[in-house]
Design an enzyme around this catalytic site. Structure first.
Site, PDB file in Angstrom:
ATOM      1  N   HIS A 126      45.713  35.606  43.579  1.00 34.66           N
ATOM      2  CA  HIS A 126      46.960  35.138  42.941  1.00 34.66           C
ATOM      3  C   HIS A 126      47.561  33.922  43.655  1.00 34.66           C
ATOM      4  CE1 HIS A 126      46.963  38.538  40.296  1.00 34.66           C
ATOM      5  NE2 HIS A 126      47.142  39.413  41.255  1.00 34.66           N
ATOM      6  N   ASP A 163      38.849  42.229  39.358  1.00 33.12           N
ATOM      7  CA  ASP A 163      40.142  42.850  39.645  1.00 33.12           C
ATOM      8  C   ASP A 163      40.876  43.111  38.317  1.00 33.12           C
ATOM      9  OD1 ASP A 163      42.189  42.961  42.239  1.00 33.12           O
ATOM     10  OD2 ASP A 163      43.245  42.556  40.364  1.00 33.12           O
ATOM     11  N   HIS A 165      43.865  42.558  37.637  1.00 34.95           N
ATOM     12  CA  HIS A 165      44.822  41.482  37.359  1.00 34.95           C
ATOM     13  C   HIS A 165      44.074  40.154  37.207  1.00 34.95           C
ATOM     14  CE1 HIS A 165      47.026  44.530  39.819  1.00 34.95           C
ATOM     15  NE2 HIS A 165      47.932  44.361  38.870  1.00 34.95           N
ATOM     16  N   ASP A 244      41.094  47.765  41.451  1.00 37.46           N
ATOM     17  CA  ASP A 244      42.270  48.408  40.862  1.00 37.46           C
ATOM     18  C   ASP A 244      42.136  48.655  39.359  1.00 37.46           C
ATOM     19  OD1 ASP A 244      42.298  45.666  40.643  1.00 37.46           O
ATOM     20  OD2 ASP A 244      44.301  45.388  41.474  1.00 37.46           O
TER      21      ASP A 244
HETATM   22 ZN   LIG Z   1      44.729  43.435  41.305  1.00 33.12          ZN
END
Ligand SMILES: [Zn+2]
Length: 307
Positions: A126, A163, A165, A244
């Site tokens: 991120h 991931d 996200h 995740d």
């Molecule tokens: Zn994540």
């Protein structure tokens, strides 16, 4: 040649406060699992060096690096955003995390290791060119990919990100760079609410609806990632390895299981053997349910090491 395993004690000392899901226990649980299952004895362990300013500046503005360097407090915890905080060890941990991916890149390109896994935190995907967010300070995988391109002279590298996200930071850094392909899957709509607008032939972002299963994940990889990677023929493969999307992980709502991580790792390994001389560097991103995280990393590393 073996699989390299990179880590550093500073990555345990970075602590954003009691109850924060991105905790030091994550990498300790992984290392404990690799030790208890006997996997660790098949890996070549390395202590990661700190990334240099030159290495970080390939993907981050120098002024941003200076801001992070000045951000670690003498004591206590300071917040950069509601999710992302620094304690006195955070800057060193962030340097070691990015430095791990750089060292892993050197080991793999230098044929000292077949491939590598970096058991480091803070995670990175991120982190944008000039912004920390979502538990991330420096974009570790991007720093490694830029090192492969600018220091070692590779012409094409690919980054696979599973991931849960979207890796908005990686997209921010590389969306205009024709040398880099990013393939990703992520829950959508979901934090950080990106990944749809930026799609292109090199930004192969595949959104998955909440409650998608491992089978739907595999179908997305087969339909979108693999043909794109075959056509791009990356000379090296990087993996933003977040765990995740596991069904046991409360951070999100996807339904992957341990075996899905073994499967996707094997698909990527096959691509790397066809186009990249087998060169893979994987680095830990998310994954917050400690048992599922440790087991899934175990499956990932077992495939990387061919065990
Ligand atoms: Zn994540």
């Amino acid at each position: 040649m073996s699989t390299a395993f990179l880590h550093h004690r500073d990555c345990i000392l970075h602590d954003m406060g009691a109850g924060h899901p991105e905790s030091p226990q994550r990498i300790m649980a992984i290392e404990d699992h690799l030790l208890a299952t006997g996997l660790l004895q098949h890996l070549a362990e390395y202590e990661s060096p700190p990334a240099t300013l030159e290495q970080l500046s390939r993907v981050h503005d120098r002024s941003y690096v200076d801001t992070i360097a000045a951000g670690s407090p003498q004591h206590g915890v300071v917040h950069l955003d509601p999710d992302t905080a620094m304690n006195p060890h955070s800057y060193q941990a962030a340097l070691r995390s990015a430095g791990a991916v750089v060292m892993a890149t050197d080991l793999v390109i230098g044929a000292k290791a077949e491939n590598a896994f970096c058991n480091v935190r803070p995670p990175g995907h991120h982190a944008c060119r000039h912004q920390a967010m979502g538990f991330c300070f420096f974009n570790n995988i991007a720093v490694g990919a830029a090192h492969a391109l600018d220091h070692h002279g590779l012409k094409r590298v690919a980054i696979a990100d599973f991931d849960v996200h979207h890796g908005n930071g990686t997209e921010d850094i590389f969306h205009d760079d024709p040398r880099v392909m990013m393939v990703s899957t992520f829950q959508h709509p979901f934090y950080p609410y990106s990944g749809i607008e930026g799609r292109s032939s090199r930004m192969v972002n595949v959104p998955l609806a909440a409650y998608s299963s491992g089978e739907q994940f595999r179908n997305a990889v087969t339909a979108h990632w693999l043909p794109a990677l075959e056509a791009f023929r990356p000379q090296m493969l990087f993996i933003s390895a977040g765990f995740d999307a596991h069904r046991d992980d409360d951070m999100a709502m996807l339904g992957l299981v341990d075996a899905d991580y073994a499967w996707v790792t094997q698909q990527l390994k096959d691509i790397a053997h066809r186009h990249s001389e087998g060169r893979i560097v994987s680095s830990l991103e998310g994954g917050y349910e400690l048992g599922a995280l440790a087991r899934s990393v175990g499956r990932h590393v077992r495939v990387l090491a061919g065990l």
